[in-house]
Structures are given as structure tokens and as C-alpha cells.
Enzyme design. Structure first.
Site, short mmCIF file in Angstrom:
data_model
loop_
_atom_site.label_atom_id
_atom_site.label_comp_id
_atom_site.label_asym_id
_atom_site.label_seq_id
_atom_site.Cartn_x
_atom_site.Cartn_y
_atom_site.Cartn_z
N GLU A 161 0.85 -1.20 0.00
CA GLU A 161 0.00 0.00 0.00
C GLU A 161 0.88 1.24 0.00
O GLU A 161 1.98 1.25 0.57
CB GLU A 161 -0.95 -0.02 1.21
N LYS A 220 8.45 -0.58 -1.74
CA LYS A 220 7.72 0.01 -0.61
C LYS A 220 8.69 0.56 0.44
O LYS A 220 8.52 1.69 0.91
CB LYS A 220 6.81 -1.06 0.02
N CYS A 276 5.09 3.88 9.86
CA CYS A 276 5.88 3.37 8.73
C CYS A 276 7.29 3.91 8.62
O CYS A 276 8.24 3.14 8.47
CB CYS A 276 5.14 3.66 7.42
#
Length: 493
Positions: A161, A220, A276
Site C-alpha cells: 500500500e 515500498k 511506517c
């Protein structure tokens, strides 16, 4: 071609819940079931009060919940019925053993893989949604291969994502790109095409990128590392601006107009937070060290070091401006979430600033419009943050900004909530002790400095000298600490 009619998502958190809600909203013919072991969280997803705050999320959920979107704790049945299973569980930084403080802890990923293979028959696509280290898909595949059974065919994809909390629904409905990585075998490419077909319901084909699995996984980590690097870079310039009289906003505008650089993520602040950035950069550092790339590891470690420095520097500035002591002084902390438009507090700079001020004996009155009292208490009771009695003795959770600022020596803005621009600062100034200080850690009050100074405030902001008489400060004297320190006591609630 494989047609996906039923999707199961394991993990009903900040990624799994919004992502699958949008998929269900955009694909009414696909049945989407989000499952989690946390019964209270699932109950919240099935209630009018969702477990997370995200602009636009409630409307999306209500449009399809009970029709083709379901939330359940019945994980095994959802896996058995699904054509595609998303793995969207937490991958926290390890707090113990090898790689402590840097490596990703994949125990939840492994548990998911074992549960999936146990409850699967026939053909199924298993997709990593969680942020994972490079070659995590290989570990999942090895578990599948070691537990195979007749007619079982599990294909593993990577589909990271790229949403941002606070704009997640917008990002999901109109993504910059969708990245899907899979094996370069006929079976792997068949699975890739099947997942592409789901996204093609609303995402233009040219925005759907397909790569091999390892490129997808690394992309990512690299994307988050680059974004964190941008923030640390402009924060390093903010320190230079304060020392020279330059304005970091003007510098950011000047360099951001260079098309080779661009203007995004050039907002100086008290530091980045969230689930994150720090986790993924540290994971990248650990990966580089494990692959014998020490120079690369040191390069990315500096991104984290600069973020830590910015927080300590800001806290030092508060203490030194308040006549070198905050002991027994009331300080209002406005904002506790790591950014506006979310209730997420993970790695929030507000936690770190609060920790530094609590260690100096300050009495903190904290207000955030979306973070519940219980979450603030849990965060500040983390073993790496406070001693046993500090929170109950030094922290008060306020019902509104005015209550937080009443009788305070200073107000500290740690989250860029829009409402903080609209406060009645004359009313606040009247109730504060004098001189009344504002420490704007997010530069939300830019454009109001003259007005605030006229009212009587002493203003300190990131990357700019505002107050005419500012006490010099010596940054970096506050010791480091990390929320990744291994716990040696249980948090208090």
C-alpha cells in the site's frame, strides 16, 4: 483467466480496513470480508463508531457494509471461501533478540501463512499488503511448500500500500500507482493478472505497475525511506535557518520550484512520526547491514538520527526559552496524533516531546481532537517514556484547547490540526502566565505571527527567528530514547 469473486483480508487495522472498504465500494460484485482476532475492533467496524478516524471512511463503509463488505472474527471460514487473501497484519520493529530495534518482526506474517495453508484447498492467491522486508514472500512460500496437500495451489504476490493516513480514502480511490509483484512463471503471471483485474474496476491500466516480487517488496521500503529522507533533509536546513536568520519556508519554496526537486515533503516540523517511516528506514538499515553494505546502512541511519535530533532540539528550545527550567510549570500540548486528520499516535513526535518535558518535571495538559484519553495514557506509560508515577502525577488530558492553556506558561503545537489556526488567541493569552510562549512545532500559525506578537505572545517556530528577544539555546543536550526499547514493565491505563 482466474476471476476473483471473494476476498478475505486478515487484519482490520489502518491498512486492511480502509483498503478493503474501498475495494468493496468500487467492486460491488466482489464479496469482501475483513477478519481480525481482535473482537472489539471487529465490533467497532460493525458499529456506527469505526475504530479508526479517516476522512471519508465512514461514508465508504456505510455504502457497502452488510451488502458486499463484512467484518468478522471467523478467520478460518473467510480464508476457506476466498479466492484471494490479503495479509495486512502488523510488522513491528523487533524489541528483542537479533536485529532488536531495527529488523521487522514477522511473527504475525508467519502465523497468517500457517493459518492460510491450513484452511486452503485448490487454487488461491495470497497477497502481502503489509510492509515487509525483501524476500518475505519467499518465507511465506516455503511455509506453503512445507505444508502442501493434494490439489493445493497457493500463489504469492506482493501488493504494497502507498496510502497516507489522513488522505487514505482519497489515495485509494485515486492512487498515483498500484504496484503488484509476482513470480515470473506462467502461474505467477496468471495471479498477477487476476489481481490487476480487481484494480482495473477504477484504476487506469497505465497506473498499474507489475514487477517481480522482490522489486515490489523493496519499492515500498525505498518509497518510505525517500519520503522520510526529504523530511529529515528540510529539518536539517531548518536548524541552519534558525542559526542564520533565514526562513526555512522561503528556502523550501525556492528549492521546491526546481522541477528536479519538487515541493512535496519539504515542510519543516518537529519531526516525522507514524507507523511506517521510522520502522521501514530501520528495516532498510538492518537489511543493508545483513547484506554487508555498511556505508549504505550508515547513510539511511542518518535519516533517523536527524529526526531524533530535531525532536531533542525542539524540546531543548522550549526548556531554554522558559528560563532554563520547566520544573513544576504547566505546559499545554496541542495535538497528540502523529499528523492531522488521523487518530494514530504511533511514533508521534508529541510522545517524544512530552517525554523530554516530563523528565524535566513539567506538568503537561494535553489536548487532541481525535485521540482518546486512554490512548494518550497508554502511549505516555510506555516503558521507554515514563516512570511508574509520572503520567498520573504530571499529565492531565484536557477537554478543549482553552482548558489546556488556562494558567500555562507555554503552549506547544505538535500536530498541525486546522482548528489550531482558528483559536481565539486573545482569550488564550489572557489566561496564560506572562510572558506567554507559543512553540509552533508544525508552523501552523505562519501568517499570524504579527497578530500574535501584538497580543503579547513570545513566538518560537521551526526554521525561523520570530521573537525579537530570544534566549540562546544549546540543542542536543537531551539524551536520546526510543519507543523501540524493550519493555521491562507493563503500560498503565
Amino acid at each position: 483467466m482466474v476471476e476473483i469473486k471473494k476476498i478475505c483480508c486478515i487484519g482490520a487495522g489502518y491498512v486492511g480496513g480502509p483498503t478493503c472498504s474501498v475495494i468493496a465500494h468500487m467492486c460491488p460484485e466482489i464479496r469482501v470480508t475483513v477478519v481480525d482476532v481482535n473482537e472489539a475492533r471487529i465490533n467497532a467496524w460493525n458499529s456506527p463508531t469505526l475504530p479508526i478516524y479517516e476522512p471519508g471512511l465512514k461514508e465508504v463503509v456505510e455504502s457497502c457494509r452488510g451488502k458486499n463488505l463484512f467484518f468478522s472474527t471467523n478467520i478460518d471460514d473467510a480464508i476457506r471461501e476466498a479466492d484471494l487473501v490479503f495479509i495486512s497484519v502488523n510488522t513491528p520493529t523487533k524489541t528483542y533478540g537479533m536485529g532488536k530495534g531495527r529488523a521487522a518482526d514477522l511473527k504475525y506474517i508467519e502465523a497468517c501463512a500457517r493459518r492460510i495453508v491450513q484452511n486452503s484447498n485448490g487454487y488461491k492467491i495470497v497477497t502481502e499488503k503489509s510492509t515487509v522486508p525483501v524476500r518475505a514472500a519467499e518465507s511465506i512460500r516455503r511455509i506453503f511448500d512445507a505444508n502442501t496437500k493434494p490439489n493445493l495451489n497457493l500463489q504469492v504476490l506482493s501488493n504494497p500500500e502507498f496510502l497516507a493516513e489522513g488522505t487514505a480514502i482519497k489515495d485509494l480511490k485515486n492512487p498515483d500507482r498500484v504496484l503488484i509483484g509476482g513470480d515470473e512463471t506462467p502461474e505467477g503471471q496468471k495471479a498477477v493478472r487476476a489481481l490487476c483485474a480487481v484494480y482495473e474496476h477504477w484504476v487506469p491500466k497505465e497506473k498499474i505497475l507489475t514487477t517481480n516480487t522482490w522489486s515490489s517488496e523493496l519499492s515500498k521500503l525505498a518509497a518510505n525511506a525517500f519520503l522520510a529522507q526529504r523530511i529529515s533533509s528540510i529539518n536539517s536546513i531548518s536548524a541552519l535557518c534558525e542559526a542564520t536568520g533565514a526562513d526555512v519556508e522561503e528556502v523550501a519554496t525556492a528549492i521546491g520550484m526546481d522541477q528536479r526537486i519538487g515541493n512535496k515533503f519539504l515542510k519543516a516540523s518537529v519531526g516525522f512520526g507514524g507507523s511506517c517511516f521510522q520502522k521501514d528506514v530501520l528495516n532498510l538499515v538492518y537489511l543493508c547491514e545483513a547484506l554487508n553494505l555498511p556505508e549504505v546502512a550508515r547513510y539511511w541511519q542518518q535519516v533517523i538520527d536527524m529526526n531524533d535530533y530535531q525532536r531533542r532540539r525542539f524540546a531543548s528550545r522550549i526548556i531554554d526559552s522558559l528560563f532554563n527550567t520547566v520544573t513544576d510549570k504547566k505546559i499545554a500540548i496541542l495535538g497528540f496524533a502523529f499528523k492531522k486528520d488521523t487518530g494514530d499516535t504511533r511514533e508521534s513526535s508529541s510522545i517524544y516531546i512530552s517525554k523530554y518535558l516530563m523528565d524535566e518535571g513539567a506538568h503537561l495538559h494535553i489536548y487532541d481532537p481525535k485521540v482518546p484519553r486512554e490512548q494518550i495514557v497508554v502511549d505516555l506509560s510506555h516503558p521507554g517514556v515514563s516512570a511508574d508515577d509520572q503520567v498520573s502525577r504530571l499529565v492531565t488530558i484536557s477537554k478543549d484547547p482553552y482548558e489546556a492553556c488556562d494558567g500555562a506558561h507555554a503552549l506547544v503545537i505538535c500536530t498541525e490540526w486546522d482548528m489550531f489556526k482558528e483559536l481565539d488567541y486573545e482569550r488564550i493569552h489572557k489566561k496564560m502566565l506572562k510572558p506567554a510562549f507559543i512553540f509552533d512545532g508544525r508552523r501552523v500559525l505562519d501568517g499570524l505571527h504579527s497578530e500574535l506578537q501584538t497580543i503579547g505572545f513570545q513566538i518560537e517556530t521551526i526554521g525561523k527567528k520570530v521573537s525579537s528577544k530570544r534566549i540562546p539555546y544549546t540543542p542536543g543536550e537531551i539524551p536520546k530514547f526510543s519507543l523501540q526499547d524493550p519493555p521491562n514493565k507493563k503500560p498503565k491505563v
